[in-house]
Design an enzyme around this catalytic site. Structure first.
Site, PDB file in Angstrom:
ATOM      1  N   GLU A 128       0.862  -1.186   0.000  1.00  0.00           N
ATOM      2  CA  GLU A 128       0.000   0.000   0.000  1.00  0.00           C
ATOM      3  C   GLU A 128       0.898   1.236   0.000  1.00  0.00           C
ATOM      4  O   GLU A 128       2.094   1.126   0.296  1.00  0.00           O
ATOM      5  CB  GLU A 128      -0.873   0.007   1.259  1.00  0.00           C
ATOM      6  CG  GLU A 128      -1.824  -1.167   1.324  1.00  0.00           C
ATOM      7  CD  GLU A 128      -2.817  -1.072   2.483  1.00  0.00           C
ATOM      8  OE1 GLU A 128      -2.692  -0.128   3.293  1.00  0.00           O
ATOM      9  OE2 GLU A 128      -3.696  -1.938   2.540  1.00  0.00           O
ATOM     10  N   GLU A 365       9.077  -8.046  -3.729  1.00  0.00           N
ATOM     11  CA  GLU A 365       8.962  -9.273  -2.922  1.00  0.00           C
ATOM     12  C   GLU A 365       9.933  -9.274  -1.731  1.00  0.00           C
ATOM     13  O   GLU A 365      10.517 -10.294  -1.379  1.00  0.00           O
ATOM     14  CB  GLU A 365       9.060 -10.522  -3.793  1.00  0.00           C
ATOM     15  CG  GLU A 365       7.912 -10.539  -4.802  1.00  0.00           C
ATOM     16  CD  GLU A 365       7.479 -11.885  -5.293  1.00  0.00           C
ATOM     17  OE1 GLU A 365       7.765 -12.897  -4.633  1.00  0.00           O
ATOM     18  OE2 GLU A 365       6.827 -11.916  -6.356  1.00  0.00           O
ATOM     19  N   SER A 368      16.239  -5.941  -0.437  1.00  0.00           N
ATOM     20  CA  SER A 368      17.437  -6.631   0.071  1.00  0.00           C
ATOM     21  C   SER A 368      17.580  -6.402   1.577  1.00  0.00           C
ATOM     22  O   SER A 368      18.018  -7.291   2.307  1.00  0.00           O
ATOM     23  CB  SER A 368      18.675  -6.137  -0.668  1.00  0.00           C
ATOM     24  OG  SER A 368      18.579  -6.516  -2.023  1.00  0.00           O
TER      25      SER A 368
HETATM   26  N1  CAA Z   1       7.360 -16.773   6.738  1.00  0.00           N
HETATM   27  C1  CAA Z   1       6.322 -17.129   7.517  1.00  0.00           C
HETATM   28  N2  CAA Z   1       5.795 -16.318   8.443  1.00  0.00           N
HETATM   29  C2  CAA Z   1       6.365 -15.110   8.590  1.00  0.00           C
HETATM   30  C3  CAA Z   1       7.462 -14.676   7.831  1.00  0.00           C
HETATM   31  C4  CAA Z   1       7.968 -15.571   6.862  1.00  0.00           C
HETATM   32  N3  CAA Z   1       8.998 -15.243   6.087  1.00  0.00           N
HETATM   33  N4  CAA Z   1       7.793 -13.426   8.199  1.00  0.00           N
HETATM   34  C5  CAA Z   1       6.940 -13.066   9.181  1.00  0.00           C
HETATM   35  N5  CAA Z   1       6.080 -14.080   9.406  1.00  0.00           N
HETATM   36  C6  CAA Z   1       4.997 -14.131  10.397  1.00  0.00           C
HETATM   37  C7  CAA Z   1       5.541 -14.187  11.822  1.00  0.00           C
HETATM   38  O1  CAA Z   1       5.760 -15.514  12.227  1.00  0.00           O
HETATM   39  C8  CAA Z   1       4.404 -13.526  12.606  1.00  0.00           C
HETATM   40  O2  CAA Z   1       3.333 -14.436  12.759  1.00  0.00           O
HETATM   41  P1  CAA Z   1       2.883 -15.080  14.188  1.00  0.00           P
HETATM   42  O3  CAA Z   1       2.825 -13.965  15.167  1.00  0.00           O
HETATM   43  O4  CAA Z   1       1.565 -15.706  13.893  1.00  0.00           O
HETATM   44  O5  CAA Z   1       3.960 -16.081  14.497  1.00  0.00           O
HETATM   45  C9  CAA Z   1       3.901 -12.458  11.630  1.00  0.00           C
HETATM   46  O6  CAA Z   1       4.268 -12.893  10.342  1.00  0.00           O
HETATM   47  C10 CAA Z   1       4.475 -11.075  11.909  1.00  0.00           C
HETATM   48  O7  CAA Z   1       5.857 -11.175  11.830  1.00  0.00           O
HETATM   49  P2  CAA Z   1       6.848 -10.232  12.610  1.00  0.00           P
HETATM   50  O8  CAA Z   1       6.395 -10.117  14.048  1.00  0.00           O
HETATM   51  O9  CAA Z   1       8.221 -10.751  12.370  1.00  0.00           O
HETATM   52  O10 CAA Z   1       6.570  -8.825  11.915  1.00  0.00           O
HETATM   53  P3  CAA Z   1       7.569  -7.655  11.579  1.00  0.00           P
HETATM   54  O11 CAA Z   1       6.753  -6.464  11.259  1.00  0.00           O
HETATM   55  O12 CAA Z   1       8.615  -7.518  12.661  1.00  0.00           O
HETATM   56  O13 CAA Z   1       8.362  -8.147  10.261  1.00  0.00           O
HETATM   57  C11 CAA Z   1       8.483  -8.420   7.878  1.00  0.00           C
HETATM   58  C12 CAA Z   1       7.643  -8.540   9.131  1.00  0.00           C
HETATM   59  C13 CAA Z   1       9.384  -9.644   7.777  1.00  0.00           C
HETATM   60  C14 CAA Z   1       9.314  -7.152   7.840  1.00  0.00           C
HETATM   61  C15 CAA Z   1       7.423  -8.392   6.735  1.00  0.00           C
HETATM   62  O14 CAA Z   1       6.598  -7.276   6.890  1.00  0.00           O
HETATM   63  C16 CAA Z   1       8.001  -8.434   5.360  1.00  0.00           C
HETATM   64  O15 CAA Z   1       8.386  -9.494   4.850  1.00  0.00           O
HETATM   65  N6  CAA Z   1       8.035  -7.250   4.656  1.00  0.00           N
HETATM   66  C17 CAA Z   1       8.334  -7.184   3.259  1.00  0.00           C
HETATM   67  C18 CAA Z   1       7.063  -7.213   2.490  1.00  0.00           C
HETATM   68  C19 CAA Z   1       7.248  -7.717   1.100  1.00  0.00           C
HETATM   69  O16 CAA Z   1       8.043  -8.610   0.822  1.00  0.00           O
HETATM   70  N7  CAA Z   1       6.444  -7.188   0.190  1.00  0.00           N
HETATM   71  C20 CAA Z   1       6.457  -7.636  -1.156  1.00  0.00           C
HETATM   72  C21 CAA Z   1       5.271  -7.110  -1.845  1.00  0.00           C
HETATM   73  S1  CAA Z   1       4.622  -8.247  -3.014  1.00  0.00           S
HETATM   74  C22 CAA Z   1       5.429  -8.017  -4.459  1.00  0.00           C
HETATM   75  O17 CAA Z   1       6.395  -7.339  -4.573  1.00  0.00           O
HETATM   76  C23 CAA Z   1       4.837  -8.850  -5.550  1.00  0.00           C
HETATM   77  C24 CAA Z   1       5.022  -8.357  -6.907  1.00  0.00           C
HETATM   78  O18 CAA Z   1       4.109  -7.771  -7.453  1.00  0.00           O
HETATM   79  C25 CAA Z   1       6.217  -8.726  -7.669  1.00  0.00           C
END
Ligand code: CAA
Length: 384
Positions: A128, A365, A368
């Site tokens: 978003e 996705e 880095s």
């Molecule tokens: N696999 C499985 N579960 C995961 C995970 C992973 N890699 N990363 C986080 N989670 C789960 C955690 O276990 C937690 O769940 P529970 O409480 O139920 O156990 C929940 O998600 C929240 O996690 P965190 O407490 O670690 O949250 P955070 O805010 O500290 O960190 C983050 C989260 C890793 C930064 C995450 O927000 C993230 O990956 N951000 C990047 C977002 C992203 O990749 N966006 C891509 C957009 S899509 C795109 O680009 C597609 C396209 O069109 C090409």
């Protein structure tokens, strides 16, 4: 070395993907990049080849292949055109995988089957305007209506296949009080009243893929279109992205391989100081570095895919593959431009496109920086 474990099926997939990319994608790649034109014909053909639902079970119209086959095909397609690569990757790993893993039989029949066969195209809608890397901060809301349906309101950004998709997996806050534990996933269909998209973004690279924002204004989504349990949407989004990151890593690998092959071929043709520049140590060292980095990236990508195939935890491996392969793509493409000299700086010689396309693999996705967080957290988890 992992590459040696490939089966005959894997080799066949590589041949098919290579032939498709050369014949159906390469001829129009430069023009589509310049015009920012969606590769509709190539996408149709991808569907016919079974490349849009590669890992989906044949029961639901998919090709029933493993993740290693998927990365092989992704590399070959992206080697020629990374725009076609990302369209393919989003449909396979971000949409089909989520529907097959979390969908009801009814949802699989209605949505997964046409997506796996290529009759329809999918999009994944998490980002978003104010929730990119910090993906838990979803502002899009879904409010329950008396008849059990949900009303969606909000804006999504940077959506791949944004204007061309038929099926959109949209994450929205069903209970704001609960933070990310109040996020749910909805299947939104093209044409639902109140669902519109913005103009196609004018991007630096992957210009042939369509990226846009989406607007939801009281979009009524029936109860049966919720994917997975209420409040589990964020976990679903993250689990889906683990697999998606392998796909993007393979896309980056393809870009690097394509740039390297172009540099190698050019260095053998181009003469300077009375001999092909490939005879110059300065150029040879560049090629040696490129080939070494690509081999390392490929090993990481195959390792992540084979770990997924073995149903082992692959969060760290996928993040490492994406982190390293995307960095490799940028570095190799930059050097490929350098090997080409002035010719590298003009569109006709196509290496400048590799450089522009490579950059996005370090951003989408999970940037880095986010991959570093994911890897470090897994290391801490393993060593707790
Ligand atoms: N696999 C499985 N579960 C995961 C995970 C992973 N890699 N990363 C986080 N989670 C789960 C955690 O276990 C937690 O769940 P529970 O409480 O139920 O156990 C929940 O998600 C929240 O996690 P965190 O407490 O670690 O949250 P955070 O805010 O500290 O960190 C983050 C989260 C890793 C930064 C995450 O927000 C993230 O990956 N951000 C990047 C977002 C992203 O990749 N966006 C891509 C957009 S899509 C795109 O680009 C597609 C396209 O069109 C090409």
């Amino acid at each position: 070395m992992m590459q040696l474990d490939l089966t005959e099926t894997h080799e066949m997939i590589r041949d098919t993907a290579r032939e498709f990319a050369q014949n159906e994608v390469a001829p129009t790649a430069i023009e589509r990049d310049i015009k920012g034109e969606f590769p509709a014909d190539a996408v149709k053909k991808l569907g016919e080849l079974g490349f849009l639902g590669m890992m989906v079970s044949p029961e639901w119209g998919g090709a029933g292949l493993d993740a290693v086959s998927y990365v092989i095909a992704m590399e070959e397609v992206s080697k020629v055109d990374a725009s076609v690569g990302v369209i393919m990757s989003v449909n396979n790993s971000l949409v089909c995988w989520a529907l097959e893993t979390y969908g009801t039989d009814d949802q699989k029949e209605r949505f997964l089957r046409p997506l796996a066969t290529g009759e329809k195209l999918g999009a994944y809608c998490l980002s978003e305007p104010e929730a990119g890397s910090d993906a838990t901060q979803q502002r899009t809301t879904a409010t329950l209506n008396e008849d059990g349906s949900w009303s969606l309101n909000g804006t999504k950004n940077w959506i791949t296949n944004g204007t061309s998709a038929d099926v959109y997996l949209v994450y929205a806050q069903t209970d704001k009080e609960k933070g990310y534990k109040g996020i749910s996933c909805f299947i939104v269909e093209k044409g639902m009243p109140g669902f519109t998209h913005g103009v196609k973004e004018d991007k630096l690279g992957i210009r042939s893929s369509d990226t846009c924002s989406l607007q939801f204004q009281d979009v009524r989504v029936p109860a049966e279109n919720m994917l997975g349990p209420e409040g589990r949407g964020f976990n679903l989004a993250m689990e889906t992205l683990n697999g998606g990151r392998i796909g993007i890593a393979a896309q980056a690998l393809g870009i690097a391989q394509g740039a390297y092959e172009a540099a190698l071929a050019y260095s053998k043709e181009r003469k300077a100081f009375g001999k092909p520049i490939s005879d110059l140590q300065a150029i040879q060292f560049k090629l040696a570095d490129m080939a070494t980095k690509i081999s390392a990236a490929r090993a990481l990508v195959y390792r992540a895919a084979s770990q997924k195939d073995k149903h082992e935890r692959f969060v760290k491996e996928a993040a490492m593959a994406k982190l390293f392969a995307s960095k490799t793509a940028v570095e190799v493409a930059l050097e490929a431009v350098q090997v080409h000299g002035g010719y590298g700086y003009v569109r006709e010689y196509k290496v400048e496109r590799y450089l522009r396309d490579a950059k996005i693999t370090e951003i989408y996705e999970g940037t880095s920086e986010i991959q570093h967080i994911v890897i470090a957290r897994e290391l801490m988890r393993e060593n707790a």
